[in-house]
Design a protein around this motif. Structure first.
Motif, short mmCIF file in Angstrom:
data_model
loop_
_atom_site.label_atom_id
_atom_site.label_comp_id
_atom_site.label_asym_id
_atom_site.label_seq_id
_atom_site.Cartn_x
_atom_site.Cartn_y
_atom_site.Cartn_z
N ASP A 1 -66.61 -8.58 -68.57
CA ASP A 1 -65.27 -8.19 -69.02
C ASP A 1 -64.58 -7.28 -68.01
OD1 ASP A 1 -65.30 -9.60 -71.45
OD2 ASP A 1 -66.42 -7.98 -72.44
N LEU A 2 -65.35 -6.78 -67.03
CA LEU A 2 -64.79 -5.89 -66.02
C LEU A 2 -64.22 -6.73 -64.88
CD1 LEU A 2 -67.40 -2.99 -65.93
CD2 LEU A 2 -65.07 -2.95 -66.86
N VAL A 3 -63.03 -7.27 -65.12
CA VAL A 3 -62.33 -8.11 -64.15
C VAL A 3 -61.00 -7.46 -63.81
CG1 VAL A 3 -61.30 -10.37 -63.71
CG2 VAL A 3 -63.40 -10.20 -65.09
N GLU A 4 -60.74 -7.24 -62.55
CA GLU A 4 -59.49 -6.65 -62.08
C GLU A 4 -58.75 -7.67 -61.22
OE1 GLU A 4 -57.97 -3.11 -59.11
OE2 GLU A 4 -59.79 -2.76 -60.26
N PRO A 5 -57.82 -8.43 -61.81
CA PRO A 5 -57.06 -9.39 -61.01
C PRO A 5 -56.13 -8.66 -60.04
CG PRO A 5 -56.91 -9.87 -63.37
CD PRO A 5 -57.47 -8.49 -63.23
N GLN B 1 -57.64 -20.62 -65.89
CA GLN B 1 -58.95 -21.27 -65.93
C GLN B 1 -59.99 -20.46 -65.16
OE1 GLN B 1 -57.30 -25.30 -64.50
NE2 GLN B 1 -59.05 -25.90 -65.74
N ILE B 2 -59.57 -19.98 -64.00
CA ILE B 2 -60.49 -19.23 -63.14
C ILE B 2 -60.86 -17.90 -63.78
CG2 ILE B 2 -60.69 -18.07 -60.90
CD1 ILE B 2 -58.76 -20.31 -59.84
N ARG B 3 -59.89 -17.23 -64.39
CA ARG B 3 -60.18 -15.94 -65.03
C ARG B 3 -61.11 -16.13 -66.23
NH1 ARG B 3 -54.32 -12.76 -64.70
NH2 ARG B 3 -54.10 -12.96 -62.44
N ALA B 4 -61.00 -17.25 -66.91
CA ALA B 4 -61.92 -17.52 -68.02
C ALA B 4 -63.35 -17.64 -67.50
CB ALA B 4 -61.50 -18.80 -68.74
N ILE B 5 -63.50 -18.20 -66.33
CA ILE B 5 -64.84 -18.29 -65.70
C ILE B 5 -65.35 -16.89 -65.40
CG2 ILE B 5 -66.08 -19.06 -63.63
CD1 ILE B 5 -64.15 -21.48 -63.59
N PHE B 6 -64.50 -16.05 -64.85
CA PHE B 6 -64.91 -14.67 -64.56
C PHE B 6 -65.39 -13.96 -65.83
CE2 PHE B 6 -61.47 -14.41 -60.98
CZ PHE B 6 -62.26 -15.19 -60.16
N ARG B 7 -64.61 -14.10 -66.89
CA ARG B 7 -64.91 -13.36 -68.12
C ARG B 7 -66.09 -13.95 -68.88
NH1 ARG B 7 -59.10 -12.66 -67.79
NH2 ARG B 7 -58.74 -10.45 -67.38
N ARG C 1 -73.09 0.17 -57.82
CA ARG C 1 -72.49 -0.91 -58.59
C ARG C 1 -72.79 -2.25 -57.93
NH1 ARG C 1 -67.74 2.58 -58.02
NH2 ARG C 1 -67.40 3.79 -59.91
N LYS C 2 -72.58 -3.31 -58.69
CA LYS C 2 -72.65 -4.67 -58.15
C LYS C 2 -71.26 -5.27 -58.30
CE LYS C 2 -77.49 -5.27 -59.49
NZ LYS C 2 -78.46 -6.14 -60.21
N ILE C 3 -70.56 -5.40 -57.17
CA ILE C 3 -69.17 -5.81 -57.17
C ILE C 3 -69.03 -7.16 -56.45
CG2 ILE C 3 -66.80 -5.19 -56.57
CD1 ILE C 3 -68.14 -3.24 -58.49
N ILE C 4 -68.24 -8.04 -57.05
CA ILE C 4 -67.91 -9.32 -56.44
C ILE C 4 -66.40 -9.38 -56.25
CG2 ILE C 4 -67.97 -11.84 -56.65
CD1 ILE C 4 -70.31 -11.49 -58.63
N HIS C 5 -65.97 -9.81 -55.07
CA HIS C 5 -64.56 -10.10 -54.86
C HIS C 5 -64.44 -11.60 -54.64
CE1 HIS C 5 -60.80 -10.62 -52.47
NE2 HIS C 5 -60.35 -9.78 -53.40
N VAL C 6 -63.68 -12.27 -55.49
CA VAL C 6 -63.47 -13.71 -55.39
C VAL C 6 -62.05 -13.97 -54.93
CG1 VAL C 6 -63.50 -15.92 -56.60
CG2 VAL C 6 -65.13 -14.13 -57.25
#
Length: 374
Positions: free
Chosen positions: A110-114, A100-106, A18-23
């Motif tokens: 769509d695979l965003v896990e806050p 605002q930040i989550r909108a940037i992620f999406r 997988r390609k995973i980013i943690h912000v």
């Protein structure tokens, strides 16, 4: 992980990587306060209550230089940094910025896990814009966050969640770190065990007594030895020491509870001391609840006596807890029900459960190490 260094997309997919980013936003609450009040910029700032029972919810990097940390009692923070400036929390503002930040992620996946208002995992194995490079996506996200919020974020990029989270903390603040396929075990080997999620000061002290200081030391221990010394935490430690994490990014995973515990350096038994401790834990746990955007109906008080026996009391309401004052009132009532105690206690904790709408942080199981998050 750039394509010319990590292999092309077809190769990655074939290997199941997988390609995973943690912000992770940098000192999020404090940075928002400094952004909105220019007079605070460059100064040591803490968000939280400044009274005797107050707790630091977040500290600016200027404050951290003095040893000020989140979850620290405010009186301790002020002693470490006499010039510390306290700001009242503004969770409505923090939530707005978080959206605002989550909108940037999406915009990218769509695979965003806050995990909370200020951090999240993203799976960009297949990204919406067809960029292909996880490293490039992380760079773009950090640029977009700075442009739209005037805040900085750090990011970690790797092939699993464990490594991505470790990487995001490597070059803070305002940094980027990439752990490429095949490099995870070597990266983890060089880390102090305190960097592993779930290993707090007490857990690290126990490991040090057992001769474990780094990931490499931990990797030398077999699973049987780890289980005999760390119980249910052993399986996580065994995998973490080898850079292994098979958890997927889950965009809709629901958290079952939000809570925290505190182990005392000295056992306590008197009513006043217990009540003071409860107030501190109320402040800390309510901060977790607000960050997780949680709403729940059951409050549970947990006490561990000096003989290690555990006692708990819970109260379930007909409607979700409305605010911190109600959470505090229920918590105080639970403590009053059990006073006076038959024995001194070494641990106290509070949990809010029967939640509605809170996302899971997917933390590893931990015994006493979990307590050190406080």
């Amino acid at each position: 992980m750039d394509d010319d260094e990590e292999g092309n997309d077809e190769g990655e997919a074939a290997r199941g990587l997988r390609k995973i980013i943690h912000v992770d936003m940098d000192a999020f609450f404090a940075s928002v306060e400094q952004r909105d009040n220019p007079e605070l910029r460059g100064k040591p700032v803490a968000v939280g209550g400044s009274s005797g029972r107050g707790v630091v919810a977040a500290a600016s990097y200027e404050a951290r230089k003095f040893g000020v940390r989140s979850a620290m009692p405010s009186v301790t923070a002020r002693r470490l940094c006499p010039d510390l400036i306290f700001c009242k929390s503004r969770f409505d503002v923090y939530r707005e910025v978080s959206q605002q930040i989550r909108a940037i992620f999406r915009h990218h996946t769509d695979l965003v896990e806050p995990l909370s208002l200020d951090e999240a995992y993203l799976d960009v194995t297949t990204d919406k814009l067809g960029i292909g490079s996880a490293t490039r996506i992380a760079e773009l996200i950090r640029q977009e966050i700075r442009a739209k919020t005037k805040l900085t974020a750090s990011a970690g990029v790797s092939y699993n969640k464990l490594l991505a989270k470790l990487a995001s903390d490597q070059n803070k603040p305002d940094g980027l770190c990439v752990i490429r396929p095949g490099a995870g075990a070597d990266f983890v080997a060089g880390l102090p065990v305190r960097r592993f999620h779930g290993v707090g000061p007490r857990g690290a002290e126990k490991m040090s007594r057992l001769g474990i200081e780094t990931g490499a030391d931990l990797a030398e221990k077999d699973i049987a030895w780890l289980r005999s010394n760390f119980g249910s935490f052993a399986d996580y430690l065994y995998r973490a020491a080898r850079g292994i994490d098979l958890r997927p990014v889950r965009s809709s995973r629901i958290r079952k509870s939000v809570g925290g515990e505190r182990t005392f350096s000295e056992d306590i038994s008197s009513g006043p001391a217990l009540r003071d401790t409860l107030e501190t834990i109320i402040d800390i746990v309510w901060g977790y609840i607000e960050r997780a955007e949680a709403s729940g109906r059951t409050v549970t008080l947990k006490l561990k006596y000096t003989d290690f026996q555990i006692m708990s009391r819970a109260r379930t309401l007909t409607a979700p807890i409305a605010d911190k004052s109600q959470f505090a009132e229920v918590s105080r009532g639970l403590l009053d029900e059990v006073l006076p105690l038959p024995l001194p206690i070494r641990l106290m904790g509070l949990t809010l459960s029967k939640l509605e709408g809170a996302r899971d942080a997917a933390a590893p199981p931990a015994d006493d190490a979990q307590l050190n998050l406080l």
